[in-house]
Scaffold this active site. Structure first.
Site, PDB file in Angstrom:
ATOM      1  N   GLU A 143      18.206  32.995   8.668  1.00 19.49           N
ATOM      2  CA  GLU A 143      18.284  34.060   9.670  1.00 19.49           C
ATOM      3  C   GLU A 143      19.719  34.481   9.973  1.00 19.49           C
ATOM      4  O   GLU A 143      19.974  35.640  10.304  1.00 19.49           O
ATOM      5  CB  GLU A 143      17.613  33.594  10.972  1.00 19.49           C
ATOM      6  CG  GLU A 143      16.130  33.330  10.864  1.00 19.49           C
ATOM      7  CD  GLU A 143      15.297  34.594  10.831  1.00 19.49           C
ATOM      8  OE1 GLU A 143      15.704  35.576  11.485  1.00 19.49           O
ATOM      9  OE2 GLU A 143      14.266  34.612  10.147  1.00 19.49           O
ATOM     10  N   ASP A 202      14.838  46.780  10.825  1.00 19.14           N
ATOM     11  CA  ASP A 202      13.516  46.414  10.308  1.00 19.14           C
ATOM     12  C   ASP A 202      12.381  46.994  11.138  1.00 19.14           C
ATOM     13  O   ASP A 202      11.221  46.606  10.985  1.00 19.14           O
ATOM     14  CB  ASP A 202      13.380  44.888  10.228  1.00 19.14           C
ATOM     15  CG  ASP A 202      13.443  44.203  11.589  1.00 19.14           C
ATOM     16  OD1 ASP A 202      13.744  44.896  12.590  1.00 19.14           O
ATOM     17  OD2 ASP A 202      13.207  42.987  11.654  1.00 19.14           O
ATOM     18  N   THR A 240      17.198  42.395  17.364  1.00 20.30           N
ATOM     19  CA  THR A 240      16.852  41.020  17.013  1.00 20.30           C
ATOM     20  C   THR A 240      17.943  40.132  17.581  1.00 20.30           C
ATOM     21  O   THR A 240      19.126  40.420  17.420  1.00 20.30           O
ATOM     22  CB  THR A 240      16.770  40.839  15.480  1.00 20.30           C
ATOM     23  OG1 THR A 240      15.705  41.648  14.975  1.00 20.30           O
ATOM     24  CG2 THR A 240      16.522  39.393  15.112  1.00 20.30           C
TER      25      THR A 240
END
Length: 257
Positions: A42, A60, A65
């Site tokens: 990640e 995305d 995020t």
């Protein structure tokens, strides 16, 4: 008398206690390994605790995020996290964004979040209460359900990790690429140990299903976190996820001694 006498005539071999089962992923040392493995994929770093402050829009379709597990403004888990933090510490620096997080849930919009939300997230990440909230939501939503299902299926630490990494990336909603859907796809071709199947055969089927799911979405189409990490451990027969571990993600090499 009978019990004492029986104990006295056991052979040394029979009297030896059965070896303890290998620790699962919820063992503290194994959990630390799991955090590092996920962070390598990640965040391209083994320092997972440095990721409390991480935040960006990776394009995305999930909005921002952020944090140690990739909480997203568009998928509800970031909203739940900030709500938990605010319940525990009213008036925190992120509390004012709760209305905006509710509005953007389900979208990639930054409406009501820009321009200061990323800076305020990083500020909140210095607060141990926010760090603990991230830990607790990670466990509640991702780690604990994955480990619980893994143990139910008779999987050891590697299989439990395979489940955890899948639920981190795909969530566990009702869509075809969610964790539960990936597991159901695997069950079409192999049985887990709890159903009498071979653990390695089943995990290969699960990883096949995982790769299929990843390829359904351009943002997740690089499958190296499976191909050059989880498959490596499986080929080595390291079902207990014991160090030393060597793997690659996105071409970068990592090692846990």
């Amino acid at each position: 008398m009978g019990a004492v006498a029986c104990a006295g005539i056991l052979s040394p071999a029979l009297a030896t206690a059965a070896p303890a089962a290998a620790p699962g992923l919820d063992d503290p040392a194994k959990k630390e390994i799991a955090m590092k493995l996920v962070s390598s994929a990640e965040n391209s770093s083994l320092d997972w605790k440095a990721q409390y402050k991480y935040i960006e829009d990776i394009g995305d379709g999930r909005g921002y995020t952020a944090g140690i597990i990739g909480f997203c403004s568009g998928t509800g888990d970031m909203l739940d996290l900030v709500q938990l933090y605010t319940d525990r510490k009213p008036g925190n620096v992120l509390a004012k964004y709760l209305p905006a997080l509710r509005r953007v849930n389900g979208t990639d919009s930054h409406s009501g979040l820009d321009p200061n939300f990323p800076a305020d997230w990083r500020k909140a990440a210095q607060d141990s209460a926010f760090q603990q909230a991230q830990n607790d939501e990670r466990d509640r939503v991702y780690f604990n359900p994955a480990v619980r299902q893994g143990k139910t299926d008779g999987l050891r630490a590697l299989g439990q990790f395979d489940y955890y990494d899948a639920i981190v990336m795909h969530g566990d909603g009702g869509d075809a690429t969610s964790f539960s859907s990936i597991r159901r796809r695997a069950l079409r071709t192999a049985k887990p140990p709890a159903q009498g199947g071979n653990e390695t055969t089943y995990l290969n089927a699960f990883l096949d299903a995982r790769v299929w799911a990843m390829k359904q979405e351009e943002a997740h189409s690089d499958t190296s976190r499976v191909d050059t990490a989880q498959r490596v451990f499986l080929r080595q027969g390291n079902l207990d996820l014991n160090p030393p571990l060597d793997w690659k993600v996105y071409g970068d090499s990592y090692h846990i001694g």
